[in-house]
Design an enzyme around this catalytic site. Structure first.
Site, PDB file in Angstrom:
ATOM      1  N   SER A 103       0.839  -1.200   0.000  1.00 35.86           N
ATOM      2  CA  SER A 103       0.000   0.000   0.000  1.00 35.86           C
ATOM      3  C   SER A 103       0.873   1.249   0.000  1.00 35.86           C
ATOM      4  O   SER A 103       0.388   2.340  -0.305  1.00 35.86           O
ATOM      5  CB  SER A 103      -0.920   0.007   1.230  1.00 35.86           C
ATOM      6  OG  SER A 103      -0.184  -0.204   2.412  1.00 35.86           O
ATOM      7  N   GLU A 131      -9.207  -9.874   3.007  1.00 34.44           N
ATOM      8  CA  GLU A 131      -9.549  -8.466   2.754  1.00 34.44           C
ATOM      9  C   GLU A 131     -10.909  -8.363   2.078  1.00 34.44           C
ATOM     10  O   GLU A 131     -11.169  -9.039   1.077  1.00 34.44           O
ATOM     11  CB  GLU A 131      -8.462  -7.816   1.877  1.00 34.44           C
ATOM     12  CG  GLU A 131      -8.792  -6.349   1.557  1.00 34.44           C
ATOM     13  CD  GLU A 131      -7.603  -5.551   1.039  1.00 34.44           C
ATOM     14  OE1 GLU A 131      -6.465  -6.067   1.039  1.00 34.44           O
ATOM     15  OE2 GLU A 131      -7.829  -4.394   0.630  1.00 34.44           O
TER      16      GLU A 131
HETATM   17  O1  KIV Z   1      -0.466  -3.404   1.568  1.00 39.59           O
HETATM   18  C1  KIV Z   1      -1.219  -3.331   2.544  1.00 39.59           C
HETATM   19  O2  KIV Z   1      -1.251  -2.339   3.270  1.00 39.59           O
HETATM   20  C2  KIV Z   1      -2.080  -4.467   2.820  1.00 39.59           C
HETATM   21  C3  KIV Z   1      -3.154  -4.262   3.846  1.00 39.59           C
HETATM   22  C4  KIV Z   1      -4.266  -3.509   3.231  1.00 39.59           C
HETATM   23  C5  KIV Z   1      -3.604  -5.529   4.432  1.00 39.59           C
HETATM   24  O3  KIV Z   1      -1.952  -5.501   2.246  1.00 39.59           O
END
Ligand code: KIV
Length: 263
Positions: free
Chosen positions: A46, A181
């Site tokens: 993310s 998710e």
């Molecule tokens: O990359 C991320 O932050 C994630 C979370 C949303 C679980 O995979």
């Protein structure tokens, strides 16, 4: 505080105690989150969206993740450090082994990989070599273009059964943790009850063993549409450490997520 390990998460599951997880990308926020009691820190891909400004996680490279893992590892305190394998790391078993090796060298203690049952061979080989794996199922952001957007997964019985079967297969292959998710709360509950390993949820209802959010969402730094499962903890806190503490306490007391955050 005692160092959190996989055994700690397993003990939480056995005792019916929830645990909190939060993304972290640098040393300062990692230290603040760890001191707030957050049990698992995730260097998530993310970071491509919240740090780099991309529209998806796909442009994130292995080097990007390695860099942020090194930063977080220096300040993770007693928290367990989970790290994402970036887009296409799961292309072949060889690549998975190579990329996971780089992440472990950088400080990861658990690697997270997105995909379905077809990853079983890769997960088996990683586990055989002592690399603990978290398998990320449901809405997998690395396949957002195939999914046609960031949509809830497993609303129909057939897809729900498929996600449960994939989870079982990957645990059999060696996955130590499952992350779900954006699935309906009843599916989050069913999968958590069906598996012996800890299940972490984001938008997966209140019954998973652990809960995770992106740090920026907890701090109210969400741009564009706010997903239903997000809660801004800054509205009830005076500063960032208090917001992290509040998130941790609300997860531990099962006050978060509430029905309004679930599907
Ligand atoms: O990359 C991320 O932050 C994630 C979370 C949303 C679980 O995979």
């Amino acid at each position: 505080m005692k160092t959190v390990t996989l055994s700690t998460l397993q003990a939480f599951k056995r005792a019916g105690e929830t645990f909190s997880c939060l993304t972290a990308y640098d040393a300062s926020f990692a230290r603040t989150a760890a001191e707030a009691g957050i049990e698992v820190l995730l260097v998530g891909d993310s970071l491509g969206m919240v740090l780099q400004g991309h529209a998806s996680t796909l442009p994130v490279t292995l080097n990007d993740i390695v860099y942020h893992t090194r930063c977080v590892a220096r300040a993770k305190g007693t928290s367990l450090l989970m790290v994402d394998l970036p887009f296409m790391s799961n292309a072949t078993t060889e690549r998975m082994l190579h990329d996971a090796g780089e992440l472990m060298r950088a400080g990861a203690e658990l690697v997270k990989v997105e995909g379905e049952a077809w990853m079983a061979d890769g997960i088996r080989e990683l586990t055989r070599r002592g690399v603990p794996v978290c398998a990320h199922l449901g809405l997998t952001p690395q396949t957002v273009y195939q999914l046609g957007g960031y949509k809830v997964q497993g609303r129909d019985a057939e897809r729900a059964a498929q996600i449960l079967e994939d989870a079982r297969t990957l645990v059999e292959a060696g996955a130590s943790v499952i992350l779900l998710e954006c699935v309906p709360a009843n599916l989050g509950k069913a999968i958590t009850e069906a598996l012996d390993v800890p299940v972490i949820g984001i938008g997966a209802g209140p019954d998973t063993d652990g809960q995770i959010l992106v740090m920026h969402d907890v701090l109210g730094v969400t741009h564009g549409r706010t997903p239903r499962f997000v809660k801004n903890f800054m509205t009830e806190a005076d500063d960032i450490p208090s917001a992290f503490r509040r998130y941790h306490e609300d997860v531990k007391a099962r006050r978060f997520p509430a029905e309004e955050h679930s599907f």
